[in-house]
Design an enzyme around this catalytic site. Structure first.
Site, short mmCIF file in Angstrom:
data_model
loop_
_atom_site.label_atom_id
_atom_site.label_comp_id
_atom_site.label_asym_id
_atom_site.label_seq_id
_atom_site.Cartn_x
_atom_site.Cartn_y
_atom_site.Cartn_z
N HIS A 1 0.96 -1.54 0.41
CA HIS A 1 0.13 0.26 0.23
C HIS A 1 0.62 1.22 -0.35
O HIS A 1 2.19 1.14 0.27
CB HIS A 1 -0.46 0.17 1.00
CG HIS A 1 -2.12 -0.95 0.77
ND1 HIS A 1 -3.62 -0.04 1.37
CD2 HIS A 1 -1.97 -1.48 0.96
CE1 HIS A 1 -4.57 -1.16 0.98
NE2 HIS A 1 -4.11 -1.79 0.65
N GLU B 1 -6.09 -0.92 -5.96
CA GLU B 1 -7.31 0.12 -5.69
C GLU B 1 -6.80 1.67 -6.30
O GLU B 1 -5.39 1.75 -5.93
CB GLU B 1 -7.08 -0.27 -4.50
CG GLU B 1 -7.63 -1.68 -3.84
CD GLU B 1 -6.45 -2.30 -3.30
OE1 GLU B 1 -5.20 -1.82 -3.14
OE2 GLU B 1 -6.87 -3.69 -2.89
#
Length: 328
Positions: free
Chosen positions: A38, A107
């Site tokens: 991330h 994402e």
């Protein structure tokens, strides 16, 4: 035999702590460890997002037995697939063949930071397909030139190629993605215990002449704590984003967006979807759906960066015993 893993969740812990947890998780008996990849945490309350590949390099040297995996890396927007190919090959060498490259379509939360926009689902899947092909080509150690619909590679070659071939696992969610990625990837990643999806993956592979029975890798959050109320409070504070589902989670761009989208998620909603508290049998029952759906590898996410040491010291070993006994 079902294998059980530990999640190095970069969104809730700093890099040095993650390496420490990785060592403890190996010592307590987990079969494998997966790392998120991330740039942002899901919610500000999680508070972290170190670079996963630096952490994994350190983990590869600090551990000896446990298998390692990205869960998952998006090789299309924030990273070019040629760069993913290089760092995955390097990590496989550092890990002495213990690494699996887990890939997905990503994402917006993490990919928007490079300012290239956020493609549609169909386009993201097309990009992922092409990226996997490029990564495969580069793992041969040969010179690669590529001009595709989405990417170009100009006279690229990996000079350090691992002796143990790099396995690739792909995250899928439906028939279209199964059809696209089952012939390309070695293993399946899925976020729900969907037996039909697992069966479809195996059948699709066998239909193309590939081995059908390969690893099926899933992940489930838990919030273990001696105090159930504290466990629910923590899960609601840091993991209520989980209630949105991946169709929503893939598209929101910031932690503020996730905070707003989940403002009406109640504590009881979180407690219904995530096992919370000290009851190890309740955790086992939550995990059961995965091995009954045909998952071979199931990674646990212990919610809360400040709870990892206690979980690994007090709960992990007896929980693993219960999981292995129940899944046999």
């Amino acid at each position: 035999m079902t294998r059980f893993g530990y999640t190095l969740m970069t969104e809730q812990s700093g890099p040095k702590d993650l390496v420490s947890y990785a060592v403890s998780a190996e010592q307590v008996g987990f079969d494998f460890e997966v790392s998120s990849d991330h740039y942002f945490p899901w919610l500000s309350s999680q508070g972290h997002a170190p670079y996963a590949w630096s952490v994994l390099g350190a983990v590869a040297h600090a551990t000896e037995r446990v298998e390692l995996m990205t869960y998952v890396t998006c090789p299309t927007v924030r990273y070019h697939p040629a760069i993913v190919a290089q760092k995955a090959a390097t990590l496989q060498i550092l890990a002495d063949g213990r690494f699996t490259l887990g890939l997905g379509s990503g994402e917006n939360l993490n990919e928007h930071v490079v300012g290239k926009g956020w493609p549609t689902v169909a386009r993201r899947q097309g990009m992922l397909k092409e990226a996997i092909q490029i990564i495969r080509e580069l793992q041969t150690g040969e010179m690669v030139d590529w001009k595709g619909e989405y990417f170009e590679v100009d006279s690229a070659r990996l000079w350090d190629v691992p002796d143990v071939p790099l396995p690739i696992a792909a995250a899928v969610s439906g028939d279209r993605s199964v059809e696209m990625f089952a012939p390309l990837a070695d293993h399946l990643i899925a976020v729900q215990p969907d037996k039909d999806l697992v069966d479809s993956w195996h059948e699709t592979r066998r239909g193309t002449g590939l081995p059908g029975d390969v690893r099926v890798i899933g992940q489930i959050p838990i919030s273990w704590d001696p105090d159930r109320d504290a466990a629910i409070e923590r899960a609601h504070d840091q993991f209520r984003w989980f209630a949105g589902g991946w169709a929503v989670n893939a598209d929101l761009p910031t932690t503020a967006g996730f905070d707003g989208a989940t403002q009406f998620v109640r504590k009881e909603d979180v407690a219904e979807s995530i096992p919370c508290g000290p009851d190890l049998d309740a955790i086992v029952e939550s995990v059961r759906a995965y091995w009954e759906a045909g998952f071979t590898d199931i990674a646990l996410v212990q919610v809360g960066g400040d709870t990892q040491d206690a979980f690994l010291k007090e709960a992990a070993a007896p929980l693993l015993d219960k999981l292995r006994s129940a899944s046999h």
